[in-house]
Design a protein around this motif. Sequence first.
Motif, PDB file in Angstrom:
ATOM      1  N   LEU A 273      33.554  41.936  40.889  1.00 41.86           N
ATOM      2  CA  LEU A 273      33.792  41.823  42.327  1.00 41.86           C
ATOM      3  C   LEU A 273      35.260  41.568  42.631  1.00 41.86           C
ATOM      4  O   LEU A 273      35.840  42.187  43.531  1.00 41.86           O
ATOM      5  CB  LEU A 273      32.931  40.699  42.899  1.00 41.86           C
ATOM      6  CG  LEU A 273      31.413  40.943  42.911  1.00 41.86           C
ATOM      7  CD1 LEU A 273      30.685  39.706  43.401  1.00 41.86           C
ATOM      8  CD2 LEU A 273      31.067  42.151  43.774  1.00 41.86           C
ATOM      9  N   ILE A 277      37.399  44.269  44.782  1.00 43.24           N
ATOM     10  CA  ILE A 277      37.942  43.828  46.066  1.00 43.24           C
ATOM     11  C   ILE A 277      39.461  43.704  45.980  1.00 43.24           C
ATOM     12  O   ILE A 277      40.187  44.092  46.902  1.00 43.24           O
ATOM     13  CB  ILE A 277      37.306  42.491  46.485  1.00 43.24           C
ATOM     14  CG1 ILE A 277      35.822  42.709  46.817  1.00 43.24           C
ATOM     15  CG2 ILE A 277      38.034  41.891  47.687  1.00 43.24           C
ATOM     16  CD1 ILE A 277      35.073  41.452  47.172  1.00 43.24           C
ATOM     17  N   VAL A 280      40.924  47.279  46.073  1.00 42.55           N
ATOM     18  CA  VAL A 280      40.840  47.892  47.396  1.00 42.55           C
ATOM     19  C   VAL A 280      41.864  47.269  48.339  1.00 42.55           C
ATOM     20  O   VAL A 280      42.559  47.969  49.079  1.00 42.55           O
ATOM     21  CB  VAL A 280      39.420  47.744  47.971  1.00 42.55           C
ATOM     22  CG1 VAL A 280      39.376  48.199  49.423  1.00 42.55           C
ATOM     23  CG2 VAL A 280      38.432  48.548  47.148  1.00 42.55           C
ATOM     24  N   GLU A 281      41.979  45.944  48.296  1.00 44.62           N
ATOM     25  CA  GLU A 281      42.970  45.278  49.143  1.00 44.62           C
ATOM     26  C   GLU A 281      44.379  45.697  48.750  1.00 44.62           C
ATOM     27  O   GLU A 281      45.217  46.010  49.609  1.00 44.62           O
ATOM     28  CB  GLU A 281      42.825  43.760  49.010  1.00 44.62           C
ATOM     29  CG  GLU A 281      43.819  42.980  49.865  1.00 44.62           C
ATOM     30  CD  GLU A 281      43.635  41.481  49.733  1.00 44.62           C
ATOM     31  OE1 GLU A 281      44.464  40.750  50.313  1.00 44.62           O
ATOM     32  OE2 GLU A 281      42.682  41.042  49.059  1.00 44.62           O
ATOM     33  N   THR A 406      36.317  42.500  60.262  1.00 44.88           N
ATOM     34  CA  THR A 406      37.328  41.734  59.543  1.00 44.88           C
ATOM     35  C   THR A 406      37.686  40.459  60.300  1.00 44.88           C
ATOM     36  O   THR A 406      37.781  39.374  59.715  1.00 44.88           O
ATOM     37  CB  THR A 406      38.596  42.578  59.321  1.00 44.88           C
ATOM     38  OG1 THR A 406      38.255  43.782  58.631  1.00 44.88           O
ATOM     39  CG2 THR A 406      39.626  41.815  58.506  1.00 44.88           C
ATOM     40  N   GLU A 412      37.014  39.974  53.140  1.00 42.78           N
ATOM     41  CA  GLU A 412      36.127  40.601  52.159  1.00 42.78           C
ATOM     42  C   GLU A 412      35.121  41.515  52.833  1.00 42.78           C
ATOM     43  O   GLU A 412      34.909  42.657  52.399  1.00 42.78           O
ATOM     44  CB  GLU A 412      35.399  39.521  51.358  1.00 42.78           C
ATOM     45  CG  GLU A 412      36.303  38.708  50.457  1.00 42.78           C
ATOM     46  CD  GLU A 412      35.519  37.688  49.658  1.00 42.78           C
ATOM     47  OE1 GLU A 412      34.672  38.097  48.851  1.00 42.78           O
ATOM     48  OE2 GLU A 412      35.748  36.476  49.848  1.00 42.78           O
ATOM     49  N   VAL A 415      36.980  44.627  54.172  1.00 43.96           N
ATOM     50  CA  VAL A 415      37.264  45.628  53.140  1.00 43.96           C
ATOM     51  C   VAL A 415      36.000  46.407  52.789  1.00 43.96           C
ATOM     52  O   VAL A 415      36.001  47.639  52.713  1.00 43.96           O
ATOM     53  CB  VAL A 415      37.852  44.955  51.882  1.00 43.96           C
ATOM     54  CG1 VAL A 415      37.932  45.949  50.740  1.00 43.96           C
ATOM     55  CG2 VAL A 415      39.226  44.403  52.181  1.00 43.96           C
ATOM     56  N   SER A 416      34.905  45.689  52.571  1.00 42.90           N
ATOM     57  CA  SER A 416      33.639  46.355  52.229  1.00 42.90           C
ATOM     58  C   SER A 416      33.184  47.272  53.356  1.00 42.90           C
ATOM     59  O   SER A 416      32.737  48.400  53.112  1.00 42.90           O
ATOM     60  CB  SER A 416      32.558  45.302  51.946  1.00 42.90           C
ATOM     61  OG  SER A 416      32.958  44.432  50.910  1.00 42.90           O
TER      62      SER A 416
END
Length: 581
Positions: A273, A277, A280-281, A406, A412, A415-416
């Motif tokens: 995870l 994450i 992606v960030e 967001t 988190e 982003v998801s």
Amino acid sequence: MMKYIPILDWGKSYNRDALTNDLIAAVIVTIMLIPQSLAYALLAGLPPEAGLYASIAPIILYAIFGTSRALAVGPVAVVSLMTAAAIGNIAETGTMGYALAALTLAAMSGAILLLMGVFKLGFLANFLSHPVIAGFITASGIIIAASQLKHILGIDASGHNLFDIVVSLVTHLPETNPVTLTIGVLATGFLFWVRKGLKPALRKMGLGPRMADVLTKAGPVVAVMATTFAVWGLDLAGSGVRIVGAVPQSLPPLTMPDFSPGLLKELLIPAILISVIGFVESISVAQTLAAKRRQRVNPDQELIGLGAANIGAAFTGGYPVTGGFARSVVNYDAGAETPAAGAFTAVGLAIAALALTPLVYFLPNATLAATIIVAVLSLVDFKILLTSWDYSKADFIAVLATILLTLGLGVEVGVSAGVILSIGLFLFRTSRPHIAEVGLVPNTQHFRNINRHQVITDPAVLTIRIDESLYFANARYLEDYVFGRVVSVCEIKHVIMMCSAINEIDLSALESLEAINHRLHEMGIKLHLSEVKGPVMDRLKQGHFLEDLSGRVFLSQYEAMEQLSSLDSFHPLTRTRKQVK
């Protein structure tokens, strides 16, 4: 080697101008990173110096293997919180086992990122559309700016989303420290003026463009020095102004993670995870900053760079790291031109960790907050909402949802949601491909949409152009379109699929083509293909579809009409429709 070690590429053209800009950026980012790294380490439940350690070796390794010119790697709030949550149930905060678990988590995250890079999984970043990225960055900038207001006010406040932060700020507002507020407001106002008005003022004073630019970029340094001396000279810490305070003086030690099977098993899911994450960030920030300078980042190589950085953190007393939004914005805003700025920052942090930490003892947190606020607000872009509304309502909904989620639920979730919404948009658009019925443009060999052009058609021949690759999500839509069209017109004897825009046909789509061919054959209608691309034809030849095809495969649409139409010179039927698809 340049492909896998980007420093060999940009290092060839490194010059004095880039060196100057990188050094200025490194000084500014170093000053910001010292207290920020300490705070993030405490957030992760680790000793303060762990934040500094996690900001030295990882930055150097990313400078060697990373592709972003502005991304600053190190501890970030989200990853710090996830680290605390992951190892909080494994060991007690402050124990050796807790620190070992943090090292192991960093090593596992690094290994996962490296494997993703080796297997070219950087394409996962493509599922984040640019509007969604812009929405995420805008919302994240607002959250970060709001979270820094507590330092401007000199109060205690917390929260992982905008609502919680605002509620906490309002609750503690009566506790505002007037002296801290004065420092924060003056620093913020000064930095905004530096950003907009200092360079023109210096130019009017007769300074050259280069010197004016250098002094403008050094503006935050002036704010840091001035407020630090003010706090020290006026003893403002005694008036309640919160300062950085004492920091242990030492270089990062060599450490060894704990690779016992039991611990690895417990940390596997959190490591995955954190890796996903964090990537992606990081890639979102890297791509946004690169776009502003018309540069590109390689997602696959970014995975390798971030993986190397995390492994470096694991063996030098740190914990999981990734590309930080706030520090990357400050790095970009300060004029960093190459990853060398990160390497210089690491050197500055090493010097600071070893010998210079007493100099930042009186640095007020309000000044650092002002630097971050001014930097992140530059990336807040609400115009993307107007742009997406005018261009595509679906994009607007995705951007608005990303911003709201967001702001309301945290980074988190944002982003998801961005990833899910981007994938959803892609599936929605491609599941209903544009299918145009085409006809021959008079006196040419070109075929165009009958709803847009005056063209020649044959009522016995249905010619359609599919403007999308065929795959499982849109195969049934094509079936329904073809059957709905032929059922309504009894004269149709031939159906020609113009395949010039089809780049791929997967197994589900192939089965749909076989079904279309079979049902049309039962209705006495022949199915033909035209302008099939080579790779697509190669795939079709692997099965028995072409052998069972009731019609033929033509090199061009014109050849197909020439062979199949019963009309003399395509004259009789010319029609124009006003409706435009």
